[in-house]
Design an enzyme around this catalytic site. Structure first.
Site: not given
Length: 520
Positions: A130, A338, A368, A393, A219, A222-223
């Site tokens: 999202d 996550g 993943e 993944h 990573f 950024i969220f």
């Protein structure tokens, strides 16, 4: 007597095995020291051609039939593919796809082949998150809205840590100070501020991190940075609508959004719930579908974080059931997201998941990881046993042949996200991507983009391009591309009648694209 029966059965099995071996042996051409060299070469070439033909037919898209117009387009596509590969093999330093995506995406975007693939109707994206759907340029434009504050760190680097809409200045925190963003732009050069904001909105241009832990910390930051911008109630629905626009413009007709369903907020302390968040997403979908008749639709996969207590997890499942009852045509299923290596394994939640297995469809992230023999790659087995419809993944799947066999027998598709896998440092050179083995064996795969905004990638075209160029065989052609688009609808969260309508919409746009190229 029992021992005699066991010995007799074993003898029968050995006889059958020997007979089978004899039959196979008789099928091979007879070669001996008296066979002329010319005959040996003929047999060698025949066997070689037969094996290559079987491999070609057995790979993804190998049995897709192309009509006359499609064959014309295929010639053009393969001409461009061959040209790019030949130029690259003469000088690997210029081979964009073998480099990190951040080095190559601008060059890729200028190639004739990429432009062809971008216009191609690619079906659906079944794996996208999202907060990372829209382009960073669009997100930057949102930062010019009124009443937006930014929390600037008190360190010498003055890092941008958080965003928040508010009528009044939020209370400053221990690590950062809240400043009105419009004032910050006035006090500094606006382009300097924008450049710094863009750097916080993507992973670009960082190429290397010490390890997966480090890359995931960046990573996730950024969220944390964009959540205050996007969950402002007046923006959320607009943002989702814009995402549908950008995906549609990139040749996508269907989107499944994995969302944590963040709680929205406004300037006057409104009381919001996940139902409000979902309603806004659903409303954006309905408005968009009304404006674009060829749009198939979008759906929600509720995907909260995987690292929670048992009690909190039970709440998640309660939320999923609530969403299904309120939005039966929009809610698709449940996942956990996550950093998989540090999250709790699916096995921890097996009892709770089995209890709702018949009521909720699962679409689990699993495997993943680059580890082997851990709880993380064991998630693949648990995902399959729990009845997942697809696997997100699945990078470690090839290390588990029994799980792979079981997944295939249950027709569980794998969501391959090439650029994400590279940026998050699971795969360095995409020519070594494990998905190549799945492509070679015609395993049911779909290509998705995961978090395209964070990589400065298009919604799907860049992932399609790299998959076509180096994950698939150099000989893979339009048939493979068509199979990938077909798979994205075949394995989407549709009811049978919806799937039939989805194929019709995709096929109409596909034939229009083919005809347009042939005509031009």
């Amino acid at each position: 007597m029992a021992n005699f029966c066991w010995i007799r059965n074993l003898a029968i099995l050995l006889i059958l095995a020997n007979c089978l071996a004899l039959v196979l042996l008789l099928q091979l051409p007879a070669l001996n020291s008296f066979t002329p060299l010319a005959e040996r070469m003929r047999i060698y070439e025949t066997m070689r051609a037969n094996i290559l033909e079987k491999e070609a037919q057995g790979q993804l898209g190998g049995n897709v039939w192309l009509n006359a117009n499609e064959r014309v387009v295929n010639e053009l596509i393969m001409l461009e593919k061959k040209y790019e590969l030949e130029m690259s093999m003469k000088n690997l330093s210029h081979f964009q796809v073998a480099q990190h995506f951040f080095h190559s995406y601008e060059k890729i975007s200028k190639t004739p082949l990429f432009r062809l693939l971008q216009a191609m109707p690619k079906g659906g994206v079944l794996h996208a998150h999202d907060m990372a759907l829209c382009s960073s340029d669009y997100l930057l434009s949102l930062t010019y809205r009124e009443h937006l504050w930014i929390c600037v760190s008190q360190s010498e680097t003055k890092e941008y840590e958080k965003l928040r809409f508010s009528l009044l200045q939020p209370q400053s925190e221990q690590t950062c100070e809240w400043l009105l963003l419009s004032d910050l732009r006035r006090s500094q050069q606006s382009d300097v501020v924008d450049k710094k904001l863009l750097a916080r909105l993507t992973m670009y241009p960082r190429l290397h991190f010490q390890n997966e832990d480090a890359v995931w910390r960046h990573f996730r930051s950024i969220f944390r940075f964009v959540i205050g911008l996007l969950t402002y109630a007046p923006i959320w629905e607009e943002y989702i609508y814009r995402a549908l626009q950008e995906f549609h413009a990139d040749g996508v007709q269907y989107l499944e959004i994995r969302s944590v369903l963040p709680i929205l907020y406004d300037l006057v302390g409104g009381n919001y719930t996940i139902l409000n968040t979902t309603f806004a997403m659903r409303n954006a979908e309905l408005r968009f579908r009304a404006s674009f008749p060829d749009w198939i639709g979008s759906r929600l996969i509720y995907a909260p974080t995987r690292k929670v207590s048992d009690a909190r997890f039970v709440e998640y499942l309660g939320n999923a059931l609530l969403l299904k009852s309120h939005f039966p045509d929009y809610f698709a299923g449940f996942d956990l997201v996550g950093y998989e290596d540090e999250g709790r394994p699916l096995r921890d939640y097996a009892r709770e998941l089995l209890a709702v297995q018949d009521e909720i469809n699962f679409y689990f992230h699993a495997g993943e990881t680059n580890w082997y023999g851990t709880n993380t790659d064991a998630n693949l087995l648990d995902a399959v046993l729990l009845g997942t419809k697809r696997i997100g993944h699945g990078l470690a799947l090839l290390k588990h042949p029994e799980v792979l066999r079981l997944a295939r027998s249950q027709n569980i598709a794998i969501e391959v996200n090439p650029i994400s896998n590279q940026v998050l440092q699971y795969v360095s050179d995409l020519r070594t991507h494990p998905g190549a083995v799945l492509f070679a064996s015609n395993y049911p795969v779909v290509i998705a983009s995961d978090d395209p905004s964070f990589w400065k990638a298009t919604p799907l075209s860049h992932d399609f391009y790299v998959a076509f160029m180096v994950i698939a065989s150099q000989k893979s052609d339009l048939g493979m591309l068509k199979q990938l688009a077909w798979n994205s609808i075949a394995y989407g969260a549709f009811r049978p009648i919806e799937r039939e309508e989805a194929f019709e919409k995709w096929n109409y746009r596909w034939e229009k694209w083919i005809a347009g190229i042939v005509k031009s």
